[in-house]
Write an enzyme that holds these catalytic residues in place. Structure first.
Site, PDB file in Angstrom:
ATOM      1  N   HIS A  61       0.872  -1.189   0.000  1.00 33.91           N
ATOM      2  CA  HIS A  61       0.000   0.000   0.000  1.00 33.91           C
ATOM      3  C   HIS A  61       0.899   1.226   0.000  1.00 33.91           C
ATOM      4  O   HIS A  61       1.293   1.730   1.053  1.00 33.91           O
ATOM      5  CB  HIS A  61      -0.922  -0.036   1.226  1.00 33.91           C
ATOM      6  CG  HIS A  61      -1.926   1.064   1.260  1.00 33.91           C
ATOM      7  ND1 HIS A  61      -3.103   0.985   1.981  1.00 33.91           N
ATOM      8  CD2 HIS A  61      -1.954   2.287   0.674  1.00 33.91           C
ATOM      9  CE1 HIS A  61      -3.800   2.093   1.829  1.00 33.91           C
ATOM     10  NE2 HIS A  61      -3.108   2.913   1.047  1.00 33.91           N
ATOM     11  N   HIS A  85       1.396   4.727  -2.459  1.00 31.42           N
ATOM     12  CA  HIS A  85       1.051   5.563  -3.624  1.00 31.42           C
ATOM     13  C   HIS A  85       2.344   6.199  -4.101  1.00 31.42           C
ATOM     14  O   HIS A  85       2.951   6.981  -3.350  1.00 31.42           O
ATOM     15  CB  HIS A  85       0.041   6.640  -3.238  1.00 31.42           C
ATOM     16  CG  HIS A  85      -1.233   6.075  -2.682  1.00 31.42           C
ATOM     17  ND1 HIS A  85      -2.359   5.874  -3.455  1.00 31.42           N
ATOM     18  CD2 HIS A  85      -1.549   5.644  -1.428  1.00 31.42           C
ATOM     19  CE1 HIS A  85      -3.319   5.365  -2.695  1.00 31.42           C
ATOM     20  NE2 HIS A  85      -2.858   5.206  -1.461  1.00 31.42           N
ATOM     21  N   GLU A 116     -11.318   3.254   5.731  1.00 32.28           N
ATOM     22  CA  GLU A 116     -10.284   4.186   6.229  1.00 32.28           C
ATOM     23  C   GLU A 116     -11.039   5.289   6.973  1.00 32.28           C
ATOM     24  O   GLU A 116     -11.052   5.319   8.195  1.00 32.28           O
ATOM     25  CB  GLU A 116      -9.468   4.751   5.054  1.00 32.28           C
ATOM     26  CG  GLU A 116      -8.402   5.767   5.457  1.00 32.28           C
ATOM     27  CD  GLU A 116      -7.686   6.402   4.242  1.00 32.28           C
ATOM     28  OE1 GLU A 116      -8.185   6.297   3.105  1.00 32.28           O
ATOM     29  OE2 GLU A 116      -6.627   7.033   4.463  1.00 32.28           O
ATOM     30  N   ASP A 120       1.509   7.197   1.944  1.00 36.70           N
ATOM     31  CA  ASP A 120       2.089   8.370   1.264  1.00 36.70           C
ATOM     32  C   ASP A 120       3.238   8.892   2.141  1.00 36.70           C
ATOM     33  O   ASP A 120       3.104   9.923   2.814  1.00 36.70           O
ATOM     34  CB  ASP A 120       1.022   9.462   1.097  1.00 36.70           C
ATOM     35  CG  ASP A 120      -0.163   8.960   0.283  1.00 36.70           C
ATOM     36  OD1 ASP A 120      -0.032   8.863  -0.955  1.00 36.70           O
ATOM     37  OD2 ASP A 120      -1.206   8.642   0.885  1.00 36.70           O
TER      38      ASP A 120
HETATM   39  N1  ADE Z   1      -4.628   8.565  -2.428  1.00 40.50           N
HETATM   40  C1  ADE Z   1      -3.395   8.727  -1.912  1.00 40.50           C
HETATM   41  N2  ADE Z   1      -3.395   8.404  -0.620  1.00 40.50           N
HETATM   42  C2  ADE Z   1      -4.655   7.997  -0.294  1.00 40.50           C
HETATM   43  C3  ADE Z   1      -5.270   7.519   0.876  1.00 40.50           C
HETATM   44  N3  ADE Z   1      -4.619   7.377   2.042  1.00 40.50           N
HETATM   45  N4  ADE Z   1      -6.588   7.206   0.831  1.00 40.50           N
HETATM   46  C4  ADE Z   1      -7.266   7.353  -0.309  1.00 40.50           C
HETATM   47  N5  ADE Z   1      -6.724   7.797  -1.443  1.00 40.50           N
HETATM   48  C5  ADE Z   1      -5.420   8.107  -1.452  1.00 40.50           C
HETATM   49 ZN    ZN Z   2      -3.733   4.726   0.337  1.00 40.98          ZN
END
Ligand code: ADE
Ligand code: ZN
Length: 329
Positions: A11, A13, A198, A277
């Site tokens: 996970h 990005h 989330e 991220d």
């Molecule tokens: N895009 C980048 N980071 C994200 C996250 N934590 N949740 C949803 N979309 C994302």
């Molecule tokens: Zn994410």
């Protein structure tokens, strides 16, 4: 120590690894001015109230990603840092719609990432694949076009496209709208994953399983609100890709100790730890592992279990999985 164990990062990005100095370096190469005097001034804005407030800056900053070279620079920097964190295999997310709206083609994106993936294999022995994410807060027909474009680009370039994902603003954007896109992706041989639970409710997790055929749930920490759903995830060995520092920085919880990390493990769920991220949330995979170790007092065998879970939860070829499992105590 964490660094000695082979972890799979599931996970991540890739646009979320864009560090302020890289944003400045790419803007300078392009002769473009930024609305900040220095990287530190930009970094000072990395205080978020929730997921949407983060996404606003995340989409704005990725405006410096325009060419194959830019994507390769971005991913090269991530792989070098991931290697130091002990990452052996990565399934990286990318948001093609956020680039095509600026005129950057799916082919450019995939070619740049492919260059970096090839280099990471040669330099560090890291294996990697790409998961193209649907932006769930955008129209369905745009997602359909994105799927066609990434399949065509992967076919032309040989870029390692592994799967389709679902990300961006969650609340008010339930998964079922994209059932048709995910069906077509599966027919094309792609794996399916989805962000759910989330900020959104446990119900979105069930929907992601039932309507999208999700094989992994990204985040998913709110599943504990639904014991029946937890039992199903345990029974079907559906992994959760948990991102502890992200949950704190996006105010899903106020302090890391409030995360139900032990409860998820104790429920028998296939929990993995990931960085989401990292440029925005204060740390890469090793930092996330250190944070949960510190907050929940994980023993060495529990850390090994997290590494083992990450291998089991990955879409790596069976031979690669066996090799990584062989490196675990
Ligand atoms: N895009 C980048 N980071 C994200 C996250 N934590 N949740 C949803 N979309 C994302
Ligand atoms: Zn994410």
């Amino acid at each position: 120590m964490a660094a000695a164990l082979p972890f799979c990062e599931l996970h991540l990005h890739i646009e979320g690894t864009l560090e302020p100095p890289t944003i400045f370096a790419l803007a300078a190469e392009q002769g473009r001015a930024l609305p900040y005097a220095a990287p530190e001034e930009l970094a000072a804005r990395y205080e978020f109230a929730n997921l949407p407030s983060f996404l606003e800056l995340y989409y704005e900053n990725m405006g410096v990603l325009r060419s194959e070279h830019d994507f390769a620079v971005l991913a090269d920097a991530y792989f070098a840092r991931a290697h130091r964190a002990g990452v052996a295999h990565v399934e990286l997310f990318v948001d093609p719609q956020a680039h095509s709206e600026r005129g950057v083609t799916e082919r450019t994106v995939l070619r740049g990432l492919q260059r970096a993936i090839d280099d990471a294999g040669a330099r560090f022995g890291i294996s990697a694949g790409i998961i193209a994410c649907v932006l769930r807060d955008r129209p369905v027909d745009e997602a359909e076009r994105m799927l066609d474009a990434v399949l065509a680009a992967a076919g032309e370039t040989g870029a390692p496209l592994l799967g389709i994902g679902l990300d961006s603003a969650e609340l008010g954007f339930p998964p079922h709208r994209f059932a048709g896109v995910f069906d077509r992706a599966a027919e094309a041989g792609l794996h399916r994953v989805a962000h759910a639970g989330e900020e959104g409710p446990a119900d979105y997790v069930r929907e992601a399983l039932d309507t999208l055929g999700a094989e992994r749930i990204d985040h998913g920490i709110r599943v504990l609100e639904d014991p029946e759903l937890v039992a199903r995830l345990v029974r079907e060995r559906i992994p959760l890709t948990v991102c502890p520092l992200s949950n704190v920085r996006l105010r899903v919880v106020d302090r890391i100790e409030e995360l139900p990390f032990r409860e998820l493990l104790d429920a028998g769920l296939l929990v993995t730890v990931n960085s989401d991220d990292p440029a925005y949330f204060g740390g890469y995979l090793d930092d996330n592992l250190a944070a949960v170790q510190g907050a929940f007092g994980l023993a060495d065998d529990e850390l090994s279990r997290l590494a083992r879970n990450s291998v089991e939860a990955s879409f790596a070829p069976e031979a690669r999985k066996r090799e990584l499992l062989g490196r675990l105590p």
